[in-house]
Motif scaffolding. Sequence first.
Motif, short mmCIF file in Angstrom:
data_model
loop_
_atom_site.label_atom_id
_atom_site.label_comp_id
_atom_site.label_asym_id
_atom_site.label_seq_id
_atom_site.Cartn_x
_atom_site.Cartn_y
_atom_site.Cartn_z
N GLY A 229 -6.24 -5.88 0.42
CA GLY A 229 -5.49 -7.36 -0.79
C GLY A 229 -4.08 -6.24 -0.25
N ILE A 230 -3.56 -5.85 0.81
CA ILE A 230 -2.74 -5.29 1.47
C ILE A 230 -1.37 -6.19 3.09
CG2 ILE A 230 -2.10 -3.14 0.58
CD1 ILE A 230 -2.65 -2.23 3.11
N ASP A 231 -0.75 -5.99 2.95
CA ASP A 231 0.02 -7.01 4.16
C ASP A 231 0.18 -5.32 4.63
OD1 ASP A 231 2.31 -6.62 5.74
OD2 ASP A 231 3.68 -8.15 4.50
N PRO A 232 -0.03 -5.13 5.80
CA PRO A 232 -0.79 -4.37 7.03
C PRO A 232 1.46 -3.46 7.54
CG PRO A 232 -0.98 -5.98 7.72
CD PRO A 232 -0.88 -6.04 6.83
N ASP A 233 2.01 -4.42 7.54
CA ASP A 233 3.91 -4.01 7.51
C ASP A 233 4.61 -3.31 6.35
OD1 ASP A 233 3.29 -5.07 10.27
OD2 ASP A 233 3.15 -6.73 9.46
N ARG A 234 3.98 -3.58 4.91
CA ARG A 234 4.08 -3.11 4.02
C ARG A 234 3.68 -1.66 3.51
NH1 ARG A 234 5.26 -7.04 -0.23
NH2 ARG A 234 6.75 -5.91 -1.02
N ILE A 235 3.76 -1.04 4.28
CA ILE A 235 3.12 0.76 3.45
C ILE A 235 3.86 2.27 3.86
CG2 ILE A 235 0.90 2.64 4.37
CD1 ILE A 235 -0.73 0.24 5.47
N GLY A 236 3.85 2.21 2.47
CA GLY A 236 5.16 3.45 2.28
C GLY A 236 3.92 4.88 2.29
N ASN A 237 4.68 5.84 1.84
CA ASN A 237 3.66 7.21 1.56
C ASN A 237 4.90 7.67 0.70
OD1 ASN A 237 5.32 8.29 3.88
ND2 ASN A 237 4.09 8.89 5.25
N GLY B 94 0.51 -1.33 -0.13
CA GLY B 94 -0.05 0.40 0.54
C GLY B 94 0.85 1.16 -0.65
N LEU B 95 0.24 2.31 -0.37
CA LEU B 95 1.58 3.38 -0.74
C LEU B 95 0.37 4.79 -0.44
CD1 LEU B 95 2.95 3.49 -3.68
CD2 LEU B 95 3.86 3.00 -1.53
N VAL B 96 0.66 5.27 0.59
CA VAL B 96 -0.30 6.87 1.04
C VAL B 96 0.14 7.55 0.22
CG1 VAL B 96 -1.15 7.68 3.04
CG2 VAL B 96 -0.50 5.37 3.59
N MET B 97 -0.94 8.39 -0.42
CA MET B 97 -0.38 9.31 -1.38
C MET B 97 -0.96 10.54 -0.53
SD MET B 97 -0.82 12.13 -2.78
CE MET B 97 0.38 12.98 -3.73
N VAL B 98 -0.17 11.80 0.12
CA VAL B 98 -1.15 12.78 0.90
C VAL B 98 -1.36 13.69 0.21
CG1 VAL B 98 -0.47 14.22 2.63
CG2 VAL B 98 0.41 12.04 3.13
N VAL B 99 -2.65 13.91 0.07
CA VAL B 99 -3.24 14.96 -1.17
C VAL B 99 -2.63 15.82 -0.01
CG1 VAL B 99 -5.10 15.70 -2.54
CG2 VAL B 99 -4.59 13.83 -2.13
N SER B 100 -2.07 17.33 -0.27
CA SER B 100 -1.43 18.23 0.77
C SER B 100 -0.55 19.25 -0.34
CB SER B 100 -1.37 17.77 1.82
OG SER B 100 -0.81 19.00 2.62
N GLY B 101 -0.94 20.59 -0.10
CA GLY B 101 -0.20 21.83 -0.40
C GLY B 101 -0.46 21.79 -0.22
N GLY B 102 0.54 23.47 1.23
CA GLY B 102 0.34 24.43 1.81
C GLY B 102 -0.75 24.24 3.33
N TRP B 103 -0.33 22.73 3.24
CA TRP B 103 -1.56 22.06 4.72
C TRP B 103 -2.41 22.62 3.90
CZ3 TRP B 103 1.43 19.40 7.37
CH2 TRP B 103 3.27 19.93 7.68
N PHE B 104 -3.17 22.29 2.86
CA PHE B 104 -4.70 22.36 2.51
C PHE B 104 -4.43 21.39 2.05
CE2 PHE B 104 -7.66 23.07 -0.80
CZ PHE B 104 -8.90 23.82 -0.03
N SER B 105 -6.35 20.71 1.45
CA SER B 105 -6.31 19.21 0.68
C SER B 105 -7.31 18.92 1.03
CB SER B 105 -5.70 18.14 2.12
OG SER B 105 -6.12 17.11 1.67
#
Length: 144
Positions: free
Chosen positions: A123-131, A57-68
């Motif tokens: 369907g992901i491994d909870p120990d294999r999450i990046g961001n 899993g990849l967490v894509m943090v939707v943020s720019g200037g602390w606005f999302s």
Amino acid sequence: MKLLALIAVLTLACTPFGVAADEPSFTRQEDVIYGRKHGTALTMDVFTPEEDAKGVGLVMVVSGGWFSAHEAIPVPLIESLVGRGYTVFAVVHVSQPKFTIPEILGDLHRAVRFIRHHAEDYGIDPDRIGNYGGSAGAWKCSAA
């Protein structure tokens, strides 16, 4: 200058090769609620590969200037990663000036806990999450 170089590298790295633009090879589940804050739903979109999933899993943090905002989800950058077998979670958080940076960071932590709790469903491994992310989203990744 470093920022421009990083953008160029990410653009090249995330460019899909041999994938038809009009045939998405993933599913998109929009507005998955990962929490609530002061009557507001905290949401993410989940992009799941239809084949050759890596279980990462990849967490894509939707943020720019602390606005999302949901409208700011960079679908082309996500599509190329999903096309390579990654499940991407595009996390939208509360924004400044109404909320503080520590509250925003708390949203990201809440999202990751939600994803880990539901890892089997996605369907992901909870120990294999990046961001990853851009602007404030990239800063949050290194600070989380």
